[in-house]
Scaffold this active site. Structure first.
Site, short mmCIF file in Angstrom:
data_model
loop_
_atom_site.label_atom_id
_atom_site.label_comp_id
_atom_site.label_asym_id
_atom_site.label_seq_id
_atom_site.Cartn_x
_atom_site.Cartn_y
_atom_site.Cartn_z
N HIS A 85 -1.11 15.99 -26.81
CA HIS A 85 -1.12 14.46 -26.53
C HIS A 85 -2.55 13.72 -26.91
CE1 HIS A 85 2.15 15.54 -24.06
NE2 HIS A 85 2.38 14.54 -23.38
N ARG A 91 -4.07 20.92 -15.00
CA ARG A 91 -2.86 20.00 -15.20
C ARG A 91 -3.12 19.55 -16.72
NH1 ARG A 91 0.38 15.49 -11.36
NH2 ARG A 91 1.54 14.73 -13.43
N ARG A 103 0.92 -1.30 0.10
CA ARG A 103 0.04 -0.09 0.00
C ARG A 103 0.88 1.15 -0.04
NH1 ARG A 103 -2.92 -3.12 3.70
NH2 ARG A 103 -4.59 -4.37 2.68
N ASN A 120 -1.07 18.03 -21.40
CA ASN A 120 -1.18 17.30 -22.26
C ASN A 120 -1.27 17.71 -23.80
OD1 ASN A 120 -1.21 14.73 -21.12
ND2 ASN A 120 -3.14 15.16 -20.21
N LYS A 166 2.78 11.21 -11.77
CA LYS A 166 1.87 10.43 -12.44
C LYS A 166 2.63 9.11 -12.67
CE LYS A 166 -1.40 13.24 -15.46
NZ LYS A 166 -1.64 13.72 -16.61
N GLU A 180 -5.15 16.44 -11.58
CA GLU A 180 -5.92 16.71 -12.93
C GLU A 180 -7.24 17.02 -12.80
OE1 GLU A 180 -3.46 15.12 -16.12
OE2 GLU A 180 -5.34 15.31 -17.52
N HIS A 228 -1.36 10.46 -28.69
CA HIS A 228 -1.61 9.06 -28.19
C HIS A 228 -2.46 8.46 -29.18
CE1 HIS A 228 -1.57 10.07 -23.51
NE2 HIS A 228 -0.32 9.72 -24.07
N LYS A 283 6.28 22.91 -14.60
CA LYS A 283 5.60 21.55 -14.21
C LYS A 283 5.32 21.67 -12.85
CE LYS A 283 4.38 17.01 -14.84
NZ LYS A 283 4.51 15.67 -15.66
N GLU A 314 8.71 17.44 -25.46
CA GLU A 314 8.34 17.82 -24.16
C GLU A 314 8.62 19.22 -23.68
OE1 GLU A 314 5.50 16.45 -23.04
OE2 GLU A 314 5.79 14.02 -23.36
N HIS A 333 7.13 7.97 -27.84
CA HIS A 333 6.06 8.89 -27.36
C HIS A 333 6.28 10.47 -27.62
CE1 HIS A 333 3.25 10.54 -24.37
NE2 HIS A 333 4.26 11.43 -23.80
P1 NAD Z 1 11.98 5.43 -22.26
O1 NAD Z 1 11.94 5.24 -20.82
O2 NAD Z 1 11.59 4.03 -23.08
O3 NAD Z 1 13.67 5.53 -22.62
C1 NAD Z 1 13.96 5.77 -23.88
C2 NAD Z 1 14.89 4.80 -24.32
O4 NAD Z 1 16.23 5.33 -23.88
C3 NAD Z 1 14.94 3.46 -23.78
O5 NAD Z 1 15.59 2.53 -24.68
C4 NAD Z 1 15.87 3.57 -22.55
O6 NAD Z 1 16.65 2.47 -22.06
C5 NAD Z 1 17.11 4.45 -23.12
N1 NAD Z 1 17.77 5.44 -22.15
C6 NAD Z 1 17.32 6.02 -21.14
N2 NAD Z 1 18.02 6.78 -20.54
C7 NAD Z 1 19.34 6.61 -21.33
C8 NAD Z 1 20.66 7.21 -21.33
N3 NAD Z 1 21.07 8.08 -20.31
N4 NAD Z 1 21.55 6.53 -22.08
C9 NAD Z 1 21.27 5.67 -23.12
N5 NAD Z 1 20.16 5.41 -23.18
C10 NAD Z 1 19.02 5.57 -22.27
O7 NAD Z 1 11.19 6.62 -22.73
P2 NAD Z 1 11.20 8.32 -22.21
O8 NAD Z 1 10.99 9.00 -23.69
O9 NAD Z 1 11.97 8.54 -21.21
O10 NAD Z 1 9.60 8.06 -21.74
C11 NAD Z 1 8.44 7.72 -22.32
C12 NAD Z 1 7.50 7.34 -21.21
O11 NAD Z 1 7.32 8.11 -20.25
C13 NAD Z 1 6.17 6.62 -21.89
O12 NAD Z 1 5.69 5.81 -21.52
C14 NAD Z 1 5.10 8.04 -21.50
O13 NAD Z 1 3.79 7.58 -21.37
C15 NAD Z 1 5.89 8.40 -20.11
N6 NAD Z 1 5.33 9.51 -19.69
C16 NAD Z 1 5.18 9.80 -18.57
C17 NAD Z 1 4.79 11.07 -18.05
C18 NAD Z 1 4.31 11.54 -16.64
O14 NAD Z 1 3.95 12.41 -16.08
N7 NAD Z 1 4.46 10.32 -15.72
C19 NAD Z 1 4.82 12.19 -18.84
C20 NAD Z 1 5.49 12.05 -19.98
C21 NAD Z 1 5.86 10.79 -20.71
N1 GLY Z 2 2.80 14.60 -18.77
C1 GLY Z 2 1.70 15.33 -18.33
C2 GLY Z 2 1.31 15.33 -16.77
O1 GLY Z 2 2.18 15.15 -16.06
O2 GLY Z 2 0.36 15.49 -16.29
#
Ligand code: NAD
Ligand code: GLY
Length: 367
Positions: A254, A247, A127, A251, A149, A243, A258, A233, A191, A271
């Site tokens: 997005h 918030r 939890r 997006n 998130k 949100e 998406h 942010k 972003e 993404h």
């Molecule tokens: P990712 O986590 O897949 O990383 C991209 C690639 O880079 C992967 O292959 C990873 O292994 C590699 N990598 C990471 N750091 C590295 C480094 N320093 N050197 C070499 N390779 C490296 O993708 P991302 O773009 O970081 O994140 C996308 C994800 O984030 C999506 O799932 C999206 O939905 C999510 N997201 C979440 C929020 C939120 O608010 N929580 C906001 C935006 C996106």
């Molecule tokens: N990336 C959108 C949010 O954090 O709300």
């Protein structure tokens, strides 16, 4: 003589779910001060993936070993395709097999996928256990590691299973961006650019003049961009953690994005690439709704293209886009709601007639 440590920026985040600090700078992971006063526990668990763990997990483990009696690791398969329940269970398997108690601290070392999935594991294991974000992609440093998130994907929808759960701290080590592939770096720039039209017109102007420096991964330009994005942010999630309204502006791009990601199949476009193209479409929609001049949208599209991102939408067909966008979390009673640019540097959320959306898709290749 020992070289001076690079300056580290501190950005506070204050939400109802927790107050914490984002530390931003070169060498942040190597500086003992970054790790001071984290929750005490017997056991720290690094969650990373097969790409990032070989690069940075030893250095992180070295820091943690000075503060926790036991440090263990879970190494997940890499990629958005693994952001699912099966991979989440690998974390739970490890925590249970290791006898981790509810004080155990999880450290999410990687991009947004590792951060989102580790955060959700932390939100739900016993939890809730504390976790720390160690983002290593530009996208994760400017967006996903901040604001709480957390989620995994469901076969029927992205990020559909999750929780709002704030980290204890975010350590953005800009040095880790040196190993990031160029395509991933550009995806992160989407972003970064997003914050300009929705919240800070002056920042958009700064990006115009500093994009080449960012693409060259200039340390000062990166520090400025990551700090400003985190400040915006933090400001937004501080006002609206879950949100209820504001918030949603984060997006921007997005809703179309998406649809592109799931329409093509997760992983085909990154993404950030889908968000970049989605921002072009959302800006065009804002023009057609009469909010901004066409020149503003064209300028934004040009900046997105200069960042190395696609600006032509994949031809999924209008009906397919509309169907996919009705699944968006902002949709209400089947009505799609878009984040639009209400005025330069200011966003709003609103519905739009299907005919306008269709015209946008026809103009930019999606039909
Ligand atoms: P990712 O986590 O897949 O990383 C991209 C690639 O880079 C992967 O292959 C990873 O292994 C590699 N990598 C990471 N750091 C590295 C480094 N320093 N050197 C070499 N390779 C490296 O993708 P991302 O773009 O970081 O994140 C996308 C994800 O984030 C999506 O799932 C999206 O939905 C999510 N997201 C979440 C929020 C939120 O608010 N929580 C906001 C935006 C996106
Ligand atoms: N990336 C959108 C949010 O954090 O709300």
């Amino acid at each position: 003589m020992k070289a001076a440590l690079p300056p580290v920026e501190h950005v506070p985040v204050q939400t109802e779910g927790g107050h914490y600090t984002i530390l931003i700078g070169g060498g942040v992971l190597a500086q003992p001060a970054s790790w001071a006063d984290l929750p005490r526990a017997a056991h720290a668990v690094i969650v990373s993936n097969t790409t990032v763990a070989p690069l940075y997990a030893d250095a992180v483990a070295g820091q943690l070993a000075q503060r926790y009696t036991r440090v263990s690791r879970v190494v997940l398969p890499d990629g958005e395709a693994h952001k699912d329940w099966t991979t989440l269970n690998l974390i739970f398997d490890h925590l249970l097999a290791e006898g981790c108690d509810r004080k155990t601290v999880l450290f999410a070392l990687g991009g947004g996928v590792v951060g989102d999935i580790t955060g959700f594991a932390a939100a739900t294991y016993m939890r809730g256990v504390p976790f720390v974000q160690l983002p290593t992609t530009l996208l994760a440093q400017v967006d996903s590691s901040v604001g709480g998130k957390t989620a995994v994907n469901h076969p029927l929808g992205k990020n559909m299973i999750g929780a709002f759960y704030q980290p204890q701290r975010v350590l953005c080590d800009l040095d880790t961006l040196a190993t990031l592939p160029a395509r991933e770096f550009s995806a992160g720039l989407a972003e970064v650019i997003k914050y300009g039209p929705i919240a800070d017109q002056a920042f958009l102007g700064w990006l115009d003049t500093h994009l080449d420096a960012l693409l060259a991964r200039d340390a000062q330009a990166l520090a400025t961009a990551v700090r400003r994005c985190c400040e915006i942010k933090a400001e937004v999630v501080g006002q609206d953690e879950k949100e209820a309204g504001l918030r949603a502006i984060l997006n921007f791009g997005h809703t179309f994005g998406h649809a592109i990601e799931s329409g093509l199949g997760y992983g085909e476009w990154l993404h950030g690439e889908a968000v970049g193209c989605g921002m072009v479409l959302a800006a065009e929609l804002s023009v057609r709704l009469g909010h901004i001049p066409a020149a503003y949208a064209e300028h934004l599209s040009h900046l997105i293209e200069r960042a190395g991102l696609p600006v032509r939408a994949p031809a999924l067909g209008v009906q397919r886009y509309l169907r996919l966008m009705r699944l968006d979390k902002k949709a209400e009673a089947g009505e799609i709601r878009f984040v639009v640019i209400a005025a330069p540097g200011r966003a709003a959320v609103q519905a739009a007639p299907d005919a306008l959306v269709e015209a946008v898709l026809r103009t930019h290749g999606g039909a």
